[in-house]
Design a protein around this motif. Sequence first.
Motif: not given
Length: 656
Positions: A508-529
């Motif tokens: 549970v801690p691993f998947v939660s932290l992995l989900g948070v990492t996916s959420f933060i990393a995807s923030f850069s997608q629209t600004p980079s485009y």
Amino acid sequence: MGTNDLNMTSDPARPPARRWSPFNSIKFFVFCHSLLQLAQLLVSGYMKSSISTIERRYGLSSQKSGLLASFNEVGNTVLIVFVSFLGSRVHRPRFIGGGALLACLASLLIALPHFLGGPYDYTDRIRSSRDNSSGLCQSESPLGASPSNQTCSQQESGTHRGVYPVLLLGQLLLGIGAVPIQPFGISYIDDYASKKNSPLYLGILLAVTTIGPAFGFISGSLMLRIYVDFDKLSKEQMELEHSDLRWVGAWWLGFLLAACLLFLAALPYLFFPRDMPKEDGAQDEELRPDSKQQQQQQQQASQPPETSLLHFLKSFPRIALRTLRSPVYLLVVLAQVNLAALLAGLATFMAKFIERQFTQTVSFSTMMIGGVCIPLAVLGTVLGGVLMRRLNISVSGASKLCTGAILLCLFSSTPLLFMGCSTQNVAGVFPHSSALACSAACGCPQEAFNPVCGSDGVEFRSPCHAGCIAMETDTNNKTKNYIGCACVSGLDSASPGTCGSGCSNLLVPFVSLLGVTSFIASFSQTPSYIMILRTVSAEDKSLAVGVQYMLFRVLAFMPGPVLYGSIIDTTCILWGKKCGRNTSCQYYNLDHFRQRFLGLQVVFVCGGLLCFLLTVVVLRRRAGHQEPPPPPVGSKVGYELVDASSEEKEPHAIKS
């Protein structure tokens, strides 16, 4: 009134009225295209969700399965240049329908090996002249060689050897079929939708593009709960449980369902016209007398001159190099390439990592990716776009936003390296690889793999390797326990299945932290485009996006899964054996698996962070080199007086 009607009817400039049809509606086209993209991306996500199952079913290494997962990008990369050349020169709906039918054929081809081959023969049986199929220790008689040779000749038949090339061909055709779907669909909608509704329609397609792979992973999780040969065996003959390391789900079933969806979604495109009437929002302009002529003049002025394919291919490298000379464009694309390579590897093998590291079933691990990580990544992408719109962020601000997001991503992903356990104690395999003296007289075959967990907490590759001579069954005639195990201390018994890594509490801690990492990393997608679109000239925008996607495929989507698979193979400590050749890995060094697999993720994050940091520096220097605005009229004298007075006062200050 009647005269006006006659004049309007006989007006040669007005096109003849078309009978209403859903195929003349751009809204219906958007609906059909959303369904088609959902089906096409579902196949892509489903392949990644079932890749470890295909690997186990046909004895592939992780490197080979990584190559299989990325092989659809080969045909896509080669033909995307021709799609950009064809543009509106062809009947786009029919090309889209043809691509969908080809993708349908490719899905059927991928599922074909299941029907050509025999039932799944998992390696737990010790075949001897006494027909012992229990896998127990038999020290009285040696194994017969002839049945084993007969089994090998069956497995090494032409059908079995041809499975991998058929899967590669299916993936290649799947990539080729996907080439016209998105580019032609987006351009067709943009041409015939009103300016007011076009962003809404494209937003719907973007949303479907992001949730399609999630549906693929979720459907993969459901299909992999069904036994692979449920169509060939009776319920009594299915002996394996979901938690068994040898379990193989019905990976082929999802491809059949996807082929049906692709076929149904392709049919409407055969009836859409090449040119569609403009949407209702454009009718107001047609009521003005001069609008028709002005619109035709604008279209003629905006149309590029017709060029031959040879001329286009000759000029493409020159224009691409001109685009790549922009340092901001190049750095942002390289940053996105790092993140795309990260995404390609994790989407292919993260379910396998969760399965091995935390002792979970394949279907549950796949559900974690499709139900948690991908939706959070979609949410991050949407919120990144909302933030850009609300705050009206500039290119410089977008570069800082991307840098901050990837820096936070680095902080959130680094702890994942330390969330895990070592490989469980497997006798004769880990931590020390050696032959077991207690079961040496059993004559256990090299290929036997039916893990059991001894009452002393030590795992064995099979009941034979544990020295077990008998087994207890339940009322359903399923194995409940193995007894008389010479290699097990204490109670001399062993239970079917693996002992596990003992890390299920960290899931549970691993998947939660992995989900948070996916959420933060995807923030850069629209600004980079946005940075890419705002830093290239207007005439190079479409080509810049095309070059960007080509670099994605060549530098990230194609080599990424292969690189991750090769890294995973280096952590294998026991390869499966069948007929004297290596098959898929049976045991990994979990510490090395975690450190190298997630360590490569951190390397890609650092690469993206470095590129975004350099982008911030380049934009800051570019802003510093801009000349300041001229001073107001009359201010020059004031500056000279201030400078003179300061020079006069300075010597007095020194003397004092």
